[in-house]
Design a protein around this motif. Structure first.
Motif, mmCIF file in Angstrom:
data_model
loop_
_atom_site.group_PDB
_atom_site.id
_atom_site.type_symbol
_atom_site.label_atom_id
_atom_site.label_comp_id
_atom_site.label_asym_id
_atom_site.label_seq_id
_atom_site.Cartn_x
_atom_site.Cartn_y
_atom_site.Cartn_z
ATOM 1 N N LYS A 66 72.200 39.790 91.415
ATOM 2 C CA LYS A 66 72.543 38.581 90.690
ATOM 3 C C LYS A 66 72.264 37.379 91.569
ATOM 4 O O LYS A 66 72.583 37.382 92.756
ATOM 5 N N GLN A 74 72.497 38.302 95.401
ATOM 6 C CA GLN A 74 73.491 39.271 95.862
ATOM 7 C C GLN A 74 73.198 40.591 95.187
ATOM 8 O O GLN A 74 72.981 40.628 93.974
ATOM 9 N N ILE A 76 74.403 43.999 93.725
ATOM 10 C CA ILE A 76 75.636 44.568 93.179
ATOM 11 C C ILE A 76 75.731 46.052 93.511
ATOM 12 O O ILE A 76 76.756 46.547 93.968
ATOM 13 N N ASN A 145 82.386 48.713 96.449
ATOM 14 C CA ASN A 145 82.507 47.333 96.919
ATOM 15 C C ASN A 145 83.818 47.106 97.658
ATOM 16 O O ASN A 145 83.875 46.326 98.604
ATOM 17 N N LYS A 149 84.181 45.852 101.487
ATOM 18 C CA LYS A 149 84.998 44.661 101.727
ATOM 19 C C LYS A 149 85.955 44.841 102.894
ATOM 20 O O LYS A 149 86.195 43.911 103.649
ATOM 21 N N GLY A 188 76.888 41.377 102.230
ATOM 22 C CA GLY A 188 77.434 40.033 102.408
ATOM 23 C C GLY A 188 77.466 39.556 103.845
ATOM 24 O O GLY A 188 78.440 38.959 104.288
ATOM 25 N N LEU B 143 81.914 41.052 88.642
ATOM 26 C CA LEU B 143 81.347 39.721 88.859
ATOM 27 C C LEU B 143 82.302 38.815 89.633
ATOM 28 O O LEU B 143 81.869 37.991 90.441
ATOM 29 N N ASN B 145 84.472 39.858 91.892
ATOM 30 C CA ASN B 145 84.403 40.296 93.279
ATOM 31 C C ASN B 145 83.134 39.809 93.969
ATOM 32 O O ASN B 145 83.129 39.506 95.151
ATOM 33 N N LEU B 146 82.067 39.728 93.204
ATOM 34 C CA LEU B 146 80.802 39.230 93.732
ATOM 35 C C LEU B 146 80.933 37.756 94.127
ATOM 36 O O LEU B 146 80.439 37.324 95.172
ATOM 37 N N ILE B 148 83.719 36.187 94.948
ATOM 38 C CA ILE B 148 84.574 36.095 96.131
ATOM 39 C C ILE B 148 83.786 36.446 97.386
ATOM 40 O O ILE B 148 83.883 35.778 98.404
ATOM 41 N N LYS B 149 82.951 37.465 97.270
ATOM 42 C CA LYS B 149 82.171 37.957 98.400
ATOM 43 C C LYS B 149 81.257 36.886 98.996
ATOM 44 O O LYS B 149 81.074 36.831 100.206
#
Lengths: 229, 229
Positions: A66, A74, A76, A145, A149, A188, B143, B145-146, B148-149
């Motif tokens: 995305k 990013q 996913i 994820n 994290k 990330g 999305l 979480n993405l 925030i990442k």
DNA sequence: AACCTTCTATGATAATTATCAGAGAGTAAT
DNA sequence: ATTACTCTCTGATAATTATCATAGAAGGTT
């Protein structure tokens, strides 16, 4: 991108997606199905595209990504054979919210969404199978994820290497299907730090690097880094 | 935790979950349904519990969380009325992979999973509605979480404040339903830095803090921090 | 071949974030 | 009332990660 056909009767996908679809219906589906091939780097789905098709993986490897406001991508997740790639949004939106790109030579099977809908509405067991599949995939994405994290740079890199080694290729030596920048987009972090960390693993004799080829020589240590580092 | 009953006929949930369930069937479902109430802090689902029920939110607010190897909790997301809380795993596993805890006085409606399965297998439109719902929720989690990442500490805190202000409470002044530590568990930062950043926002006159009560006094700036900071 | 772009790589430095330590406030239990 | 919590808060310092700069290697294009 090329189109070909096959007989679904003998396809492995049958048992996963169409276990509860009757044999004659399957023939029908088979006729309506299109198979497409993409070479590495080719775009399969573009963010914003209208969702009109139901796409699942037959062969290869793709990334789901995305674009964020600042223009950066990013990643996913990745999808391999027997995964849906139109899993997000397909039953909840009219437009894709992410892109799908081949990162290896890839073949997908495509059904028109209204055909799938029709079958799902007529055959609740098929609908349930589909639900279970989508659920499994999104579970995996969310929990993966979450794992990433909670880890630091080194742990994240170790995680990615183990992901490809254990989950995708099931080998200790493999060709990384993505660039260092793409690893960074997935976990990330910055590209420089991904490269630096890989170099460090090499210096520590945990892995061997030959360009895109990786050999994991000390998997035990890599696992320990992934869990606690 | 307390049990009560209600008539589903007049429940708002009807239009969301049971739009395609016939009136007489709904009465049937209503009889099979159990309503449970939890006060703040009470556990609704425990990680590892067998999945035997289908749980959806009627009132209140809950957190979905998962304990990681090192004993620390990570918060996956929050659910509000009309959300499923048994959305992950419910059609893809036999055990919950995460816990659900009330962070406000909460009421949930519960149906036995086999009842839901039975209705879904008999009524494909109901199955499709459910699929769409689950899909929407998992999309949102992934999305979010993405988002925030890709943000830094300040952006993440701003994101959380805006989440509660705009999405949950729809007010500029609200009581934070979670502690600073829980914010940290959600955004993947340390408690100290969450507190520090909130203090900073207070000093910069972006928010006012009275214990757990937050007043967003400069939403424009907060939004800008959320997007670019 | 010459050019351009992306990828990989490394070092120096700056910025961000975590850790450690200490302290007051609030809450619950005894 | 005292103890024992957890929560909020702040400062000092350490560790981690990002940014900036630079450069060779690899791949594609004209």
């Amino acid at each position: 991108m090329g189109n070909t056909t096959c007989t679904c009767e003998y396809c492995q996908l049958k048992n996963i997606f169409f276990a509860h679809v009757k044999s004659d219906e399957l023939t029908n589906i088979c006729d309506l199905k299109v198979e497409r091939s993409y070479s590495k780097g080719e775009s399969i789905i573009q963010e914003g595209d209208p969702i009109t098709e139901f796409v699942y993986m037959k062969k290869g490897l793709v990334k789901l990504s995305k674009a964020s406001i600042d223009g950066k991508d990013q990643i996913i997740s990745f999808s391999k054979p027997f995964d849906f790639v139109s899993l997000l949004s397909v039953f909840s939106s009219t437009q894709y919210k992410y892109s799908v790109t081949a990162i290896e030579q890839t073949t997908v099977c495509i059904l028109q969404l209204d055909v799938v809908r029709k079958y799902a509405e007529e055959n609740a067991l098929f609908a349930m199978d589909m639900m279970s599949n989508i659920s499994q995939m999104t579970d995996k994405i969310i929990l993966d994820n979450l794992e990433i994290k909670r880890k630091h740079l080194k742990g994240r890199i170790a995680h990615v290497l183990l992901y490809f080694s254990d989950y995708i290729y099931k080998k200790d030596e493999f060709e990384l299907p993505i660039s260092r920048r793409e690893i960074a987009e997935y976990i990330g972090m910055t590209t420089e730090n991904v490269i630096r960390t890989l170099s460090e693993f090499r210096k520590d004799e945990i892995i061997k690097i030959f360009g895109k080829n990786i050999l994991i020589s000390d998997k035990k240590r890599l696992k320990s880094i992934s869990e606690f580092g």
